[in-house]
Design a protein around this motif. Structure first.
Motif, PDB file in Angstrom:
ATOM      1  N   VAL A   1      -5.199  93.673 -22.394  1.00 45.19           N
ATOM      2  CA  VAL A   1      -4.210  92.731 -20.980  1.00 45.19           C
ATOM      3  C   VAL A   1      -3.473  93.493 -20.237  1.00 45.19           C
ATOM      4  O   VAL A   1      -3.593  92.777 -19.149  1.00 45.19           O
ATOM      5  N   LYS A   2      -4.737  94.410 -19.731  1.00 50.63           N
ATOM      6  CA  LYS A   2      -4.389  95.030 -17.898  1.00 50.63           C
ATOM      7  C   LYS A   2      -4.953  94.277 -16.488  1.00 50.63           C
ATOM      8  O   LYS A   2      -6.319  93.927 -17.830  1.00 50.63           O
ATOM      9  N   VAL A   3      -4.595  93.731 -15.626  1.00 51.42           N
ATOM     10  CA  VAL A   3      -5.533  93.153 -15.081  1.00 51.42           C
ATOM     11  C   VAL A   3      -5.224  93.697 -14.347  1.00 51.42           C
ATOM     12  O   VAL A   3      -4.027  94.752 -12.937  1.00 51.42           O
ATOM     13  N   SER A   4      -6.624  93.935 -13.014  1.00 52.98           N
ATOM     14  CA  SER A   4      -6.652  94.386 -11.706  1.00 52.98           C
ATOM     15  C   SER A   4      -5.936  93.953 -10.794  1.00 52.98           C
ATOM     16  O   SER A   4      -6.488  92.801 -10.198  1.00 52.98           O
ATOM     17  N   ALA A   5      -5.071  94.329  -9.851  1.00 52.01           N
ATOM     18  CA  ALA A   5      -4.460  93.522  -9.227  1.00 52.01           C
ATOM     19  C   ALA A   5      -3.560  93.967  -7.714  1.00 52.01           C
ATOM     20  O   ALA A   5      -3.092  94.936  -7.990  1.00 52.01           O
ATOM     21  N   SER A   6      -4.562  94.774  -7.082  1.00 50.57           N
ATOM     22  CA  SER A   6      -4.145  96.067  -6.055  1.00 50.57           C
ATOM     23  C   SER A   6      -3.470  95.337  -5.190  1.00 50.57           C
ATOM     24  O   SER A   6      -2.398  95.990  -4.661  1.00 50.57           O
ATOM     25  N   SER A   7      -3.178  94.058  -4.855  1.00 51.47           N
ATOM     26  CA  SER A   7      -2.578  93.237  -3.918  1.00 51.47           C
ATOM     27  C   SER A   7      -1.608  93.573  -4.719  1.00 51.47           C
ATOM     28  O   SER A   7      -0.066  93.137  -3.802  1.00 51.47           O
ATOM     29  N   ALA A   8      -1.060  93.560  -6.043  1.00 54.39           N
ATOM     30  CA  ALA A   8       0.338  92.633  -6.262  1.00 54.39           C
ATOM     31  C   ALA A   8       2.075  93.800  -5.777  1.00 54.39           C
ATOM     32  O   ALA A   8       3.162  93.121  -5.084  1.00 54.39           O
ATOM     33  N   ALA A   9       1.500  94.637  -5.377  1.00 57.38           N
ATOM     34  CA  ALA A   9       2.893  95.854  -5.211  1.00 57.38           C
ATOM     35  C   ALA A   9       3.392  95.728  -3.302  1.00 57.38           C
ATOM     36  O   ALA A   9       3.987  94.984  -3.501  1.00 57.38           O
ATOM     37  N   THR A  10       2.027  95.190  -2.551  1.00 60.43           N
ATOM     38  CA  THR A  10       1.949  94.959  -1.730  1.00 60.43           C
ATOM     39  C   THR A  10       2.989  93.267  -1.177  1.00 60.43           C
ATOM     40  O   THR A  10       3.628  93.092  -0.332  1.00 60.43           O
ATOM     41  N   ILE A  11       1.950  92.591  -2.328  1.00 64.26           N
ATOM     42  CA  ILE A  11       3.425  91.384  -1.667  1.00 64.26           C
ATOM     43  C   ILE A  11       4.665  90.819  -2.403  1.00 64.26           C
ATOM     44  O   ILE A  11       4.632  90.740  -1.959  1.00 64.26           O
ATOM     45  N   CYS A  12       4.659  92.104  -3.131  1.00 61.66           N
ATOM     46  CA  CYS A  12       5.946  91.863  -3.958  1.00 61.66           C
ATOM     47  C   CYS A  12       7.049  92.470  -3.157  1.00 61.66           C
ATOM     48  O   CYS A  12       8.032  92.064  -3.119  1.00 61.66           O
ATOM     49  N   LEU A  13       6.335  93.238  -2.491  1.00 67.35           N
ATOM     50  CA  LEU A  13       7.266  94.519  -1.461  1.00 67.35           C
ATOM     51  C   LEU A  13       7.445  93.513  -0.025  1.00 67.35           C
ATOM     52  O   LEU A  13       8.574  94.015   1.109  1.00 67.35           O
ATOM     53  N   GLY A  14       6.147  92.610   0.335  1.00 65.63           N
ATOM     54  CA  GLY A  14       6.431  92.319   1.969  1.00 65.63           C
ATOM     55  C   GLY A  14       7.621  91.331   1.602  1.00 65.63           C
ATOM     56  O   GLY A  14       7.496  90.591   0.250  1.00 65.63           O
ATOM     57  N   PRO A  15       7.644  90.033   2.577  1.00 67.10           N
ATOM     58  CA  PRO A  15       7.790  88.878   3.121  1.00 67.10           C
ATOM     59  C   PRO A  15       6.601  88.180   2.053  1.00 67.10           C
ATOM     60  O   PRO A  15       5.878  88.235   2.518  1.00 67.10           O
ATOM     61  N   HIS A  16       7.780  87.231   1.460  1.00 66.47           N
ATOM     62  CA  HIS A  16       6.413  86.230   0.911  1.00 66.47           C
ATOM     63  C   HIS A  16       7.527  85.001   0.886  1.00 66.47           C
ATOM     64  O   HIS A  16       8.605  84.656   0.523  1.00 66.47           O
ATOM     65  N   PRO A  17       6.773  83.884   1.374  1.00 66.44           N
ATOM     66  CA  PRO A  17       6.960  82.431   1.490  1.00 66.44           C
ATOM     67  C   PRO A  17       8.103  81.778   0.617  1.00 66.44           C
ATOM     68  O   PRO A  17       8.311  80.722   0.422  1.00 66.44           O
ATOM     69  N   TYR A  18       6.510  82.033  -1.097  1.00 67.96           N
ATOM     70  CA  TYR A  18       7.432  81.898  -2.225  1.00 67.96           C
ATOM     71  C   TYR A  18       7.895  82.514  -3.310  1.00 67.96           C
ATOM     72  O   TYR A  18       7.131  83.429  -4.081  1.00 67.96           O
ATOM     73  N   ILE A  19       8.727  82.482  -2.882  1.00 72.01           N
ATOM     74  CA  ILE A  19       9.567  82.936  -4.165  1.00 72.01           C
ATOM     75  C   ILE A  19      10.488  83.095  -4.933  1.00 72.01           C
ATOM     76  O   ILE A  19      11.429  82.044  -4.028  1.00 72.01           O
ATOM     77  N   THR A  20      10.930  83.353  -6.861  1.00 70.65           N
ATOM     78  CA  THR A  20      12.536  82.462  -6.661  1.00 70.65           C
ATOM     79  C   THR A  20      12.882  84.029  -7.467  1.00 70.65           C
ATOM     80  O   THR A  20      12.254  84.448  -7.879  1.00 70.65           O
ATOM     81  N   HIS A  21      13.812  83.588  -7.240  1.00 60.70           N
ATOM     82  CA  HIS A  21      15.058  84.398  -8.001  1.00 60.70           C
ATOM     83  C   HIS A  21      15.573  84.514  -9.294  1.00 60.70           C
ATOM     84  O   HIS A  21      16.314  83.121  -8.929  1.00 60.70           O
ATOM     85  N   LEU A  22      15.354  85.091 -10.274  1.00 64.18           N
ATOM     86  CA  LEU A  22      16.020  84.740 -11.558  1.00 64.18           C
ATOM     87  C   LEU A  22      17.021  86.231 -11.364  1.00 64.18           C
ATOM     88  O   LEU A  22      16.574  86.655 -11.347  1.00 64.18           O
ATOM     89  N   PRO A  23      18.286  85.770 -12.338  1.00 62.54           N
ATOM     90  CA  PRO A  23      18.614  87.051 -13.273  1.00 62.54           C
ATOM     91  C   PRO A  23      18.202  88.147 -13.141  1.00 62.54           C
ATOM     92  O   PRO A  23      18.787  89.054 -13.300  1.00 62.54           O
ATOM     93  N   ASN A  24      17.098  88.070 -14.061  1.00 64.10           N
ATOM     94  CA  ASN A  24      16.325  89.248 -14.708  1.00 64.10           C
ATOM     95  C   ASN A  24      14.835  89.944 -13.943  1.00 64.10           C
ATOM     96  O   ASN A  24      14.495  90.414 -14.283  1.00 64.10           O
ATOM     97  N   LYS A  25      14.615  89.121 -12.932  1.00 59.29           N
ATOM     98  CA  LYS A  25      13.247  88.662 -12.420  1.00 59.29           C
ATOM     99  C   LYS A  25      12.739  88.463 -10.552  1.00 59.29           C
ATOM    100  O   LYS A  25      14.119  87.089 -10.858  1.00 59.29           O
ATOM    101  N   ASP A  26      11.942  88.769 -10.436  1.00 64.83           N
ATOM    102  CA  ASP A  26      12.045  87.869  -9.042  1.00 64.83           C
ATOM    103  C   ASP A  26      10.627  87.382  -9.124  1.00 64.83           C
ATOM    104  O   ASP A  26       9.515  87.639 -10.349  1.00 64.83           O
ATOM    105  N   VAL A  27      10.179  85.642  -8.598  1.00 69.99           N
ATOM    106  CA  VAL A  27       8.239  85.388  -9.198  1.00 69.99           C
ATOM    107  C   VAL A  27       7.931  84.764  -7.753  1.00 69.99           C
ATOM    108  O   VAL A  27       8.907  84.198  -7.115  1.00 69.99           O
ATOM    109  N   PHE A  28       6.725  84.986  -7.927  1.00 71.00           N
ATOM    110  CA  PHE A  28       6.106  85.010  -6.652  1.00 71.00           C
ATOM    111  C   PHE A  28       5.370  84.172  -7.604  1.00 71.00           C
ATOM    112  O   PHE A  28       4.226  83.875  -7.758  1.00 71.00           O
ATOM    113  N   HIS A  29       4.896  82.766  -5.895  1.00 72.62           N
ATOM    114  CA  HIS A  29       4.948  82.084  -6.668  1.00 72.62           C
ATOM    115  C   HIS A  29       3.374  81.821  -5.602  1.00 72.62           C
ATOM    116  O   HIS A  29       3.163  82.322  -3.771  1.00 72.62           O
ATOM    117  N   ARG A  30       2.056  81.044  -5.313  1.00 66.53           N
ATOM    118  CA  ARG A  30       1.466  80.803  -5.258  1.00 66.53           C
ATOM    119  C   ARG A  30       0.570  82.229  -3.988  1.00 66.53           C
ATOM    120  O   ARG A  30      -0.158  82.472  -2.632  1.00 66.53           O
TER     121      ARG A  30
END
Length: 400
Positions: free
Chosen positions: A101-130
């Motif tokens: 089930v595990k996916v290698s995505a070393s850039s995930a934390a960097t992307i999600c912690l930094g500014p991102h132009p395509y993001i949706t804020h939902l009540p219990n999570k943030d969704v990063f697009h593209r």
């Protein structure tokens, strides 16, 4: 069903598939080898469980073997259902995700912690697009944990990952797996899906003329039929859980609570603390009543159909189902009014007027309105199933 019984069933299934594969030579040597390894793993853990000597060292390879067996396929629906239930339970117990089930995505934390132009804020999570990943775009979900419910949130997240990975359908956003910066640390867990150019269903229907609303409903019903036929209740069906892709097809973002009915008649996950206050508007009368009476909230297929009716109403009318309640300044008073209206007085949204945009722009008909009314019937047993609705004559429309 006990873990011992589940493991015995796993052994029988894997032995049968291995024997059939050898006799008919319809499986590669690699797959046969994997199945034989799974049998040995199941037997070893079964012996430890029976002797009350099972430790985490036994469960980790068992979890990997269970997931490998599910990935290989060939299981009948009941066997698969039992195995997924056992896998979810073991993963929540050990806080360990299968390596498949595990996916290698070393850039995930960097992307999600930094500014991102395509993001949706939902009540219990943030969704990063593209998000670029291995030569393609993906979608990354980062859940926001609540300190007062960390354990239940973690269990729900693990369950969500296992269910989404093992059940795929064209009505669901394709799920690739999960990435963790630190193994077993679910504060740094990211869910990764294929990116599909999409819009929220509210924006899609409210801002466009001539939307094929019936096709959107049909796609949602097919997704619900798939879940319900596999014993899964979504439990959180509402606009924020639905997107429309660039082909105009409605898809569920995830599986909501993804509640699996277990073999002993219970559910695989206690959900008493998993329904946020903001979701009351979409809850069926029986769930509202259970909450008011202090009982365990158990999502069901019939409850999903009730929520589907409210969603269908919004798609066709562009209006909130209970605007006078949802806009109340006091959330507590609003919830009390909702209980009184829906549970005590059986109130439902009113039929849109003929000549309104529901009819002129979105294709509302008397058949559709009657279907909506059937779906929000007070008693769960009176509501049609998703498959029953799909078989109604007016639902025979081309897929979008």
């Amino acid at each position: 069903m006990t873990l011992s019984t589940t493991l015995e069933a796993c052994v029988r299934n894997e032995l049968r598939y291995a024997v059939e594969g050898i006799e008919s030579a319809n499986q590669s040597e690699k797959i046969l080898g994997q199945r034989i390894v799974a049998v040995i793993t199941f037997r070893h853990c079964l012996q430890s469980v029976r002797q009350n000597q099972a430790t985490e060292a036994h469960f980790t390879p068992l979890i990997d073997a269970l997931q490998q067996t599910l990935t290989l396929g060939g299981l009948k629906a009941n066997s698969r259902h039992t195995m997924v239930n056992a896998l979810s339970s073991l993963c929540r117990r050990t806080k360990y995700l299968p390596r498949h089930v595990k996916v290698s995505a070393s850039s995930a934390a960097t992307i999600c912690l930094g500014p991102h132009p395509y993001i949706t804020h939902l009540p219990n999570k943030d969704v990063f697009h593209r998000v670029p990943h291995q030569g393609r775009f993906v979608q990354i979900e980062r859940y926001r944990a609540k300190s007062d419910a960390q354990e239940s949130n973690t269990e729900q997240l693990i369950h969500d990952i296992i269910i989404r990975f093992n059940y795929s359908n064209e009505g669901l956003l394709p799920f690739l797996g999960a990435h963790q910066d630190v193994e077993r640390d679910f504060r740094t867990t990211y869910l990764i899906s294929h990116h599909r150019q999409s819009s929220g269903i509210r924006d899609y229907t409210f801002n466009r003329r001539g939307v094929r609303s019936l096709s959107l409903l049909k796609a949602l019903l097919k997704a619900l039929d798939f879940l319900h036929s596999n014993g899964i209740a979504h439990g959180r069906l509402k606009p924020s859980e639905v997107v429309v892709d660039d082909a105009g097809r409605a898809r569920l973002l995830g599986l909501g609570l993804g509640v699996l009915a277990s073999a002993d008649g219970g559910v695989s996950l206690a959900v008493a603390d998993c329904v946020p206050l903001g979701e009351y508007m979409w809850m069926s009368p029986e769930l509202l009543r259970a909450h008011r009476d202090g009982e365990l909230l158990v999502p069901t297929a019939a409850g999903d159909i009730y929520s589907f009716a409210l969603l269908a109403y919004e798609i066709f009318t562009g209006k909130n189902s209970f605007p006078e309640i949802g806009s109340h300044r006091s959330a507590i008073i609003g919830i009390q009014k909702l209980f009184k209206a829906v549970v005590d007085n059986d109130e439902r949204p009113t039929k849109p007027a003929e000549g309104s945009t529901a009819y002129t722009h979105h294709g509302m008909t008397d058949d559709i309105w009657n279907m909506i009314q059937d779906c929000w019937a007070p008693e769960p047993a009176e509501r049609p199933s998703a498959r029953d609705i799909l078989n109604r004559p007016f639902m025979i429309v081309p897929d979008s």
